[in-house]
Write a protein that holds these residues in place. Sequence first.
Motif, mmCIF file in Angstrom:
data_model
loop_
_atom_site.group_PDB
_atom_site.id
_atom_site.type_symbol
_atom_site.label_atom_id
_atom_site.label_comp_id
_atom_site.label_asym_id
_atom_site.label_seq_id
_atom_site.Cartn_x
_atom_site.Cartn_y
_atom_site.Cartn_z
ATOM 1 N N UNK B 8 0.821 -1.206 0.000
ATOM 2 C CA UNK B 8 0.000 0.000 0.000
ATOM 3 C C UNK B 8 0.856 1.258 0.000
ATOM 4 N N UNK B 9 0.255 2.389 -0.261
ATOM 5 C CA UNK B 9 1.012 3.642 -0.231
ATOM 6 C C UNK B 9 1.220 4.101 1.212
ATOM 7 N N UNK B 10 0.303 3.737 2.077
ATOM 8 C CA UNK B 10 0.452 4.045 3.494
ATOM 9 C C UNK B 10 -0.426 3.101 4.299
ATOM 10 N N UNK B 11 -0.064 2.929 5.564
ATOM 11 C CA UNK B 11 -0.874 2.097 6.450
ATOM 12 C C UNK B 11 -0.568 2.462 7.890
ATOM 13 N N UNK B 12 -1.553 2.276 8.714
ATOM 14 C CA UNK B 12 -1.399 2.428 10.163
ATOM 15 C C UNK B 12 -1.671 1.055 10.763
ATOM 16 N N UNK B 13 -0.702 0.527 11.497
ATOM 17 C CA UNK B 13 -0.788 -0.838 11.995
ATOM 18 C C UNK B 13 -0.613 -0.888 13.510
ATOM 19 N N UNK B 14 -1.190 -1.905 14.078
ATOM 20 C CA UNK B 14 -1.041 -2.133 15.520
ATOM 21 C C UNK B 14 0.287 -2.822 15.800
ATOM 22 N N UNK B 15 0.890 -2.488 16.902
ATOM 23 C CA UNK B 15 2.141 -3.164 17.266
ATOM 24 C C UNK B 15 1.890 -4.651 17.435
ATOM 25 N N UNK B 16 2.905 -5.427 17.072
ATOM 26 C CA UNK B 16 2.808 -6.874 17.156
ATOM 27 C C UNK B 16 2.284 -7.531 15.890
ATOM 28 N N UNK B 17 1.727 -6.741 14.984
ATOM 29 C CA UNK B 17 1.223 -7.315 13.737
ATOM 30 C C UNK B 17 2.298 -7.230 12.659
ATOM 31 N N UNK B 18 1.981 -7.749 11.476
ATOM 32 C CA UNK B 18 2.910 -7.737 10.354
ATOM 33 C C UNK B 18 2.246 -7.083 9.149
ATOM 34 N N UNK B 19 3.040 -6.481 8.309
ATOM 35 C CA UNK B 19 2.549 -5.849 7.088
ATOM 36 C C UNK B 19 3.419 -6.299 5.921
ATOM 37 N N UNK B 20 2.778 -6.695 4.837
ATOM 38 C CA UNK B 20 3.506 -7.060 3.621
ATOM 39 C C UNK B 20 3.341 -5.980 2.581
ATOM 40 N N UNK B 21 4.461 -5.503 2.075
ATOM 41 C CA UNK B 21 4.497 -4.440 1.072
ATOM 42 C C UNK B 21 4.838 -5.071 -0.278
ATOM 43 N N UNK B 22 4.099 -4.679 -1.286
ATOM 44 C CA UNK B 22 4.310 -5.236 -2.616
ATOM 45 C C UNK B 22 4.993 -4.222 -3.527
ATOM 46 N N UNK B 23 5.846 -4.747 -4.384
ATOM 47 C CA UNK B 23 6.552 -3.909 -5.364
ATOM 48 C C UNK B 23 6.463 -4.576 -6.731
ATOM 49 N N UNK B 24 5.880 -3.865 -7.677
ATOM 50 C CA UNK B 24 5.708 -4.373 -9.040
ATOM 51 C C UNK B 24 6.460 -3.473 -10.007
ATOM 52 N N UNK B 25 7.279 -4.089 -10.874
ATOM 53 C CA UNK B 25 8.057 -3.324 -11.852
ATOM 54 C C UNK B 25 7.518 -3.633 -13.244
ATOM 55 N N UNK B 26 7.556 -2.639 -14.130
ATOM 56 C CA UNK B 26 6.976 -2.826 -15.460
ATOM 57 C C UNK B 26 7.933 -3.488 -16.435
ATOM 58 N N UNK B 27 9.100 -3.913 -15.962
ATOM 59 C CA UNK B 27 10.049 -4.621 -16.811
ATOM 60 C C UNK B 27 10.795 -5.635 -15.953
ATOM 61 N N UNK B 28 11.420 -6.592 -16.603
ATOM 62 C CA UNK B 28 12.139 -7.617 -15.855
ATOM 63 C C UNK B 28 13.477 -7.076 -15.363
ATOM 64 N N UNK B 29 13.752 -7.286 -14.116
ATOM 65 C CA UNK B 29 15.003 -6.815 -13.516
ATOM 66 C C UNK B 29 15.610 -7.934 -12.694
ATOM 67 N N UNK B 30 16.920 -7.994 -12.698
ATOM 68 C CA UNK B 30 17.595 -9.055 -11.957
ATOM 69 C C UNK B 30 17.539 -8.803 -10.453
ATOM 70 N N UNK B 31 17.846 -7.563 -10.093
ATOM 71 C CA UNK B 31 17.951 -7.243 -8.671
ATOM 72 C C UNK B 31 16.933 -6.176 -8.298
#
Lengths: 110, 120
Positions: B8-31
């Motif tokens: 997400x662009x932003x999030x407010x989370x409770x302590x003790x929880x986990x958040x997964x951030x996604x990253x999508x690129x419009x071309x293939x990249x090695x690293x």
Amino acid sequence: GQQLNQSPQSMFIQEGEDVSMNCTSSSIFNTWLWYKQDPGEGPVLLIALYKAGELTSNGRLTAQFGITRKDSFLNISASIPSDVGIYFCAGQLGTYKYIFGTGTRLKVLA
Amino acid sequence: SAVISQKPSRDICQRGTSLTIQCQVDSQVTMMFWYRQQPGQSLTLIATANQGSEATYESGFVIDKFPISRPNLTFSTLTVSNMSPEDSSIYLCSVRGPLSNLDRVGYGYTFGSGTRLTVV
């Protein structure tokens, strides 16, 4: 460890003035990059420098790779309000690794 | 230059929880690279994510706290686990590639717009 120190930390300037900021380190770098970060956005690359002594321009921006390879400066000519933001230098350590400077916060007064 | 989308662009989370951030690129990249920017601070590299192998973490960052996935050449995720208020930061995804936004040929790093995380 390596560290990049930028100065000044922040500056207020009048619209139309020229701006100068620099980045220094005790380490030698092979590449210098200069970025600008607007609020709520990721950094955007402005200029890349690849050789010691190189002077490169991109519009109103001019940057130089210091001859000792331990420093770089960025100049902005005739500043405008949209130049406001945080400017970061970044130096290349390994093949793909960069470290970022402490940032210079620029505010332009119209 | 590659175009990077982060969610997400932003999030407010409770302590003790986990958040997964996604990253999508419009071309293939090695690293792909994950950075953290603490409030008012510079950018610090967390880890380098290679497709088909485990991520390489920088000093001070560990896989248990920041697990990373890299299932293909255009996508990566960073998880911030067992969050505490000290994890409140902007997390940025980045790729290295040829530059088209400068008046010269070269390579540099392109960043996503970041994920602003606040842990309460």
